[in-house]
Design a protein around this motif. Structure first.
Motif, PDB file in Angstrom:
ATOM      1  N   VAL A   1       0.860  -1.188   0.000  1.00  0.00           N
ATOM      2  CA  VAL A   1       0.000   0.000   0.000  1.00  0.00           C
ATOM      3  C   VAL A   1       0.894   1.235   0.000  1.00  0.00           C
ATOM      4  O   VAL A   1       1.696   1.425   0.916  1.00  0.00           O
ATOM      5  CB  VAL A   1      -0.926  -0.009   1.247  1.00  0.00           C
ATOM      6  N   LEU A   2       0.781   2.036  -1.060  1.00  0.00           N
ATOM      7  CA  LEU A   2       1.637   3.228  -1.178  1.00  0.00           C
ATOM      8  C   LEU A   2       0.748   4.460  -1.343  1.00  0.00           C
ATOM      9  O   LEU A   2       0.305   4.777  -2.446  1.00  0.00           O
ATOM     10  CB  LEU A   2       2.588   3.093  -2.373  1.00  0.00           C
ATOM     11  N   PRO A   3       0.512   5.158  -0.225  1.00  0.00           N
ATOM     12  CA  PRO A   3      -0.407   6.295  -0.289  1.00  0.00           C
ATOM     13  C   PRO A   3       0.237   7.592  -0.796  1.00  0.00           C
ATOM     14  O   PRO A   3      -0.373   8.649  -0.710  1.00  0.00           O
ATOM     15  CB  PRO A   3      -0.856   6.448   1.164  1.00  0.00           C
ATOM     16  N   GLY A   4       1.471   7.520  -1.331  1.00  0.00           N
ATOM     17  CA  GLY A   4       2.099   8.720  -1.896  1.00  0.00           C
ATOM     18  C   GLY A   4       3.270   9.201  -1.060  1.00  0.00           C
ATOM     19  O   GLY A   4       3.444   8.791   0.084  1.00  0.00           O
ATOM     20  N   SER A   5       4.069  10.086  -1.654  1.00  0.00           N
ATOM     21  CA  SER A   5       5.271  10.550  -0.956  1.00  0.00           C
ATOM     22  C   SER A   5       5.060  11.904  -0.290  1.00  0.00           C
ATOM     23  O   SER A   5       5.828  12.310   0.552  1.00  0.00           O
ATOM     24  CB  SER A   5       6.447  10.638  -1.937  1.00  0.00           C
ATOM     25  N   ARG A   6       3.980  12.610  -0.651  1.00  0.00           N
ATOM     26  CA  ARG A   6       3.749  13.931  -0.068  1.00  0.00           C
ATOM     27  C   ARG A   6       2.714  13.861   1.043  1.00  0.00           C
ATOM     28  O   ARG A   6       1.802  13.049   1.005  1.00  0.00           O
ATOM     29  CB  ARG A   6       3.242  14.894  -1.145  1.00  0.00           C
TER      30      ARG A   6
ATOM     31  N   GLU B   1      -1.005  13.957   0.000  1.00  0.00           N
ATOM     32  CA  GLU B   1      -1.489  12.706  -0.586  1.00  0.00           C
ATOM     33  C   GLU B   1      -1.799  11.692   0.511  1.00  0.00           C
ATOM     34  O   GLU B   1      -2.844  11.044   0.500  1.00  0.00           O
ATOM     35  CB  GLU B   1      -0.404  12.091  -1.482  1.00  0.00           C
ATOM     36  N   VAL B   2      -0.864  11.569   1.451  1.00  0.00           N
ATOM     37  CA  VAL B   2      -1.034  10.594   2.526  1.00  0.00           C
ATOM     38  C   VAL B   2      -2.277  10.937   3.343  1.00  0.00           C
ATOM     39  O   VAL B   2      -3.099  10.069   3.661  1.00  0.00           O
ATOM     40  CB  VAL B   2       0.226  10.548   3.428  1.00  0.00           C
ATOM     41  N   GLU B   3      -2.456  12.225   3.660  1.00  0.00           N
ATOM     42  CA  GLU B   3      -3.612  12.635   4.460  1.00  0.00           C
ATOM     43  C   GLU B   3      -4.932  12.337   3.748  1.00  0.00           C
ATOM     44  O   GLU B   3      -5.904  11.963   4.381  1.00  0.00           O
ATOM     45  CB  GLU B   3      -3.524  14.133   4.789  1.00  0.00           C
ATOM     46  N   SER B   4      -4.950  12.523   2.419  1.00  0.00           N
ATOM     47  CA  SER B   4      -6.230  12.309   1.736  1.00  0.00           C
ATOM     48  C   SER B   4      -6.452  10.836   1.389  1.00  0.00           C
ATOM     49  O   SER B   4      -7.585  10.367   1.408  1.00  0.00           O
ATOM     50  CB  SER B   4      -6.353  13.195   0.494  1.00  0.00           C
ATOM     51  N   LEU B   5      -5.380  10.091   1.093  1.00  0.00           N
ATOM     52  CA  LEU B   5      -5.575   8.712   0.624  1.00  0.00           C
ATOM     53  C   LEU B   5      -5.510   7.650   1.720  1.00  0.00           C
ATOM     54  O   LEU B   5      -6.201   6.639   1.643  1.00  0.00           O
ATOM     55  CB  LEU B   5      -4.538   8.371  -0.452  1.00  0.00           C
ATOM     56  N   LEU B   6      -4.680   7.861   2.733  1.00  0.00           N
ATOM     57  CA  LEU B   6      -4.471   6.762   3.691  1.00  0.00           C
ATOM     58  C   LEU B   6      -5.755   6.330   4.422  1.00  0.00           C
ATOM     59  O   LEU B   6      -5.992   5.134   4.569  1.00  0.00           O
ATOM     60  CB  LEU B   6      -3.352   7.097   4.687  1.00  0.00           C
ATOM     61  N   PRO B   7      -6.614   7.260   4.862  1.00  0.00           N
ATOM     62  CA  PRO B   7      -7.836   6.809   5.536  1.00  0.00           C
ATOM     63  C   PRO B   7      -8.681   5.899   4.634  1.00  0.00           C
ATOM     64  O   PRO B   7      -9.226   4.888   5.091  1.00  0.00           O
ATOM     65  CB  PRO B   7      -8.575   8.117   5.839  1.00  0.00           C
ATOM     66  N   ILE B   8      -8.734   6.229   3.341  1.00  0.00           N
ATOM     67  CA  ILE B   8      -9.498   5.409   2.393  1.00  0.00           C
ATOM     68  C   ILE B   8      -8.787   4.065   2.179  1.00  0.00           C
ATOM     69  O   ILE B   8      -9.407   3.007   2.151  1.00  0.00           O
ATOM     70  CB  ILE B   8      -9.653   6.158   1.048  1.00  0.00           C
ATOM     71  N   PHE B   9      -7.449   4.122   2.047  1.00  0.00           N
ATOM     72  CA  PHE B   9      -6.674   2.891   1.853  1.00  0.00           C
ATOM     73  C   PHE B   9      -6.793   1.978   3.081  1.00  0.00           C
ATOM     74  O   PHE B   9      -6.828   0.750   2.957  1.00  0.00           O
ATOM     75  CB  PHE B   9      -5.204   3.218   1.570  1.00  0.00           C
ATOM     76  N   ALA B  10      -6.838   2.571   4.288  1.00  0.00           N
ATOM     77  CA  ALA B  10      -6.936   1.762   5.512  1.00  0.00           C
ATOM     78  C   ALA B  10      -8.251   0.976   5.524  1.00  0.00           C
ATOM     79  O   ALA B  10      -8.280  -0.215   5.845  1.00  0.00           O
ATOM     80  CB  ALA B  10      -6.838   2.658   6.751  1.00  0.00           C
TER      81      ALA B  10
ATOM     82  N   LEU C   1      -1.607  -1.415  -4.170  1.00  0.00           N
ATOM     83  CA  LEU C   1      -2.582  -0.313  -4.180  1.00  0.00           C
ATOM     84  C   LEU C   1      -1.782   0.960  -4.005  1.00  0.00           C
ATOM     85  O   LEU C   1      -1.013   1.075  -3.044  1.00  0.00           O
ATOM     86  CB  LEU C   1      -3.570  -0.484  -3.024  1.00  0.00           C
ATOM     87  N   LEU C   2      -1.918   1.916  -4.928  1.00  0.00           N
ATOM     88  CA  LEU C   2      -1.014   3.060  -4.837  1.00  0.00           C
ATOM     89  C   LEU C   2      -1.607   4.353  -5.378  1.00  0.00           C
ATOM     90  O   LEU C   2      -2.559   4.340  -6.153  1.00  0.00           O
ATOM     91  CB  LEU C   2       0.325   2.747  -5.527  1.00  0.00           C
ATOM     92  N   ALA C   3      -1.008   5.458  -4.921  1.00  0.00           N
ATOM     93  CA  ALA C   3      -1.340   6.772  -5.455  1.00  0.00           C
ATOM     94  C   ALA C   3      -0.692   6.878  -6.824  1.00  0.00           C
ATOM     95  O   ALA C   3       0.450   6.456  -7.011  1.00  0.00           O
ATOM     96  CB  ALA C   3      -0.768   7.853  -4.535  1.00  0.00           C
ATOM     97  N   SER C   4      -1.410   7.450  -7.766  1.00  0.00           N
ATOM     98  CA  SER C   4      -0.835   7.561  -9.106  1.00  0.00           C
ATOM     99  C   SER C   4       0.363   8.499  -9.071  1.00  0.00           C
ATOM    100  O   SER C   4       0.368   9.489  -8.360  1.00  0.00           O
ATOM    101  CB  SER C   4      -1.870   8.107 -10.081  1.00  0.00           C
ATOM    102  N   GLY C   5       1.360   8.187  -9.890  1.00  0.00           N
ATOM    103  CA  GLY C   5       2.585   8.982  -9.924  1.00  0.00           C
ATOM    104  C   GLY C   5       3.706   8.082 -10.410  1.00  0.00           C
ATOM    105  O   GLY C   5       3.449   7.040 -11.016  1.00  0.00           O
ATOM    106  N   THR C   6       4.949   8.468 -10.114  1.00  0.00           N
ATOM    107  CA  THR C   6       6.097   7.664 -10.549  1.00  0.00           C
ATOM    108  C   THR C   6       6.012   6.239 -10.006  1.00  0.00           C
ATOM    109  O   THR C   6       6.522   5.304 -10.607  1.00  0.00           O
ATOM    110  CB  THR C   6       7.418   8.305 -10.073  1.00  0.00           C
ATOM    111  N   ALA C   7       5.357   6.085  -8.849  1.00  0.00           N
ATOM    112  CA  ALA C   7       5.257   4.752  -8.238  1.00  0.00           C
ATOM    113  C   ALA C   7       4.582   3.749  -9.170  1.00  0.00           C
ATOM    114  O   ALA C   7       4.901   2.560  -9.134  1.00  0.00           O
ATOM    115  CB  ALA C   7       4.508   4.837  -6.912  1.00  0.00           C
ATOM    116  N   THR C   8       3.664   4.215 -10.025  1.00  0.00           N
ATOM    117  CA  THR C   8       2.991   3.262 -10.932  1.00  0.00           C
ATOM    118  C   THR C   8       3.989   2.691 -11.935  1.00  0.00           C
ATOM    119  O   THR C   8       3.874   1.541 -12.345  1.00  0.00           O
ATOM    120  CB  THR C   8       1.819   3.915 -11.702  1.00  0.00           C
TER     121      THR C   8
END
Length: 383
Positions: free
Chosen positions: A196-201, A204-213, A274-281
């Motif tokens: 699970v990669l909710p982003g590097s910023r 991003e983490v604040e907006s995505l992690l609760p949903i990812f959890a 499961l990841l935030a879109s960006g270079t990680a994809t």
């Protein structure tokens, strides 16, 4: 006795992916010009490759049209001080790595003073605001691009462009070793693993992690024994991630491993990502793991992008393939039910055709990027 003056190289990267990209190129330049003086803004990888950083890179790591405004005073201050430094210590060549909003301004100012400038990583002019090519042409003597589909726009506008491939395609094995990655991270070999990669910023983490959890809870219910790995890009993010997970009542922590870095090992060790879109994809594709990409923008940024963004896709594997080979979910679709139901089939179905496609795309990007980028920079230096 004649002593030659060492070459001075200015370089600025604005975020972790640029730090990695620049570091490989700088190592290669240092190999050929051992006494080169390299300074600017970089993270730990660039510093290890011999770059003296004048400011903390985190200042520049902001994303989104609206989000940048908050940080503007700090960013403008760094820009002024950096240009003042380069005025008193002019580089022979300047390389802006990604971060186009910041770097193109620096490049334009330096190019106007007669300094050679290179921009590494093309801004997404193929996706939106193609007119920016004129600004790029004014700022950079040459652009180094990491994706083959970009050349068309540069040729059309007659802007010097060199395709160098992607350094990650050179460093990641064509067949990554899941067993050894699981050993490294101390994960069970027979259990399913979701990275699970909710982003590097932070945003991003604040907006995505609760949903990812909440998504992790649904995956856990469907796949008992599933393990979850969440790599944090730095100590700050790790604290935020562990804090948010502790606060979300839904999380039992024994099967969740929050890691210091190790994002690549986490991807390779996983079955699905499961990841935030960006270079990680792109990294997930090169690690040959099925993924679901989520993209959550502030409502205002989203409305602006809807009008301006041209391609049919936003995740890099789909842009490279020019078709939807990985599911990408936007805005309202980024919810636990949709995410979980999109992720779960990948754990049980045969993903061989997808992996073969990823491998083909890997080959197109594998060009020894560090060497190609260093060649292009030194060629520009002698132009």
């Amino acid at each position: 006795m004649h002593t030659h003056k060492p070459i001075r190289i200015g370089v600025v990267a604005g975020e972790p992916s640029g730090d990695v990209l620049a570091a490989g190129m700088l190592k290669e330049i240092k190999r050929r010009l051992p006494d080169a003086i390299i300074e600017g803004i970089g993270g730990p990888h660039m510093q290890a490759a011999g770059c003296r950083t004048l400011f903390d890179m985190e200042t520049l790591s902001v994303m989104g049209l609206v989000e940048v405004l908050k940080h503007l005073p700090a960013i403008l201050r760094v820009k002024r001080q950096l240009l003042a430094h380069f005025a008193s210590h002019p580089p022979d060549i300047f390389i802006g790595v990604d971060a186009p909003d910041f770097n193109l301004r620096i490049e334009a100012a330096l190019k106007a003073r007669g300094i050679h400038t290179v921009h590494y990583v093309s801004p997404t002019i193929w996706a939106w605001r193609e007119k920016r090519i004129h600004k790029i042409a004014r700022a950079a003597n040459r652009v180094l691009g990491i994706f083959p589909f970009e050349r068309e726009v540069y040729d059309k506008h007659q802007v010097p462009y060199t395709f160098v491939g992607h350094t990650m395609a050179d460093t990641i094995a064509l067949q990554p070793d899941k067993t050894s990655a699981r050993n490294t991270l101390g994960l069970e070999h027979n259990a399913p693993v979701l990275a699970v990669l909710p982003g590097s910023r932070r945003r991003e983490v604040e907006s995505l992690l609760p949903i990812f959890a909440k998504t992790m809870d649904k995956v856990r219910a469907a796949l008992p024994g599933c393990q979850f790995v969440i790599p944090a890009v730095n100590a700050q993010r790790k604290n935020e991630i562990t804090g948010m997970l502790a606060a979300s009542d839904a999380m039992s922590s024994s099967d969740v491993h929050v890691l210091d870095g190790h994002s690549r090992e986490a991807m390779i060790a996983s079955d699905v990502i499961l990841l935030a879109s960006g270079t990680a994809t792109l990294e997930a594709m090169l690690c040959k793991r099925p993924m679901v990409a989520a993209y959550l923008l502030s409502p205002l940024t989203y409305r602006i992008m809807q009008r301006l963004y041209k391609p049919d896709y936003f995740s890099l594997p789909n842009l490279l393939a020019d078709e939807e080979i990985v599911p990408e979910l936007l805005q309202e679709a980024v919810n636990p039910d949709t995410l979980a139901s999109t992720l779960l089939p990948y754990f049980t179905q045969d993903n061989a055709a997808l992996i073969a496609r990823f491998t083909d795309l890997h080959h197109t990007l594998k060009c020894d990027a560090d060497k190609c980028a260093a060649d292009a920079v030194l060629e520009e230096l002698n132009a």
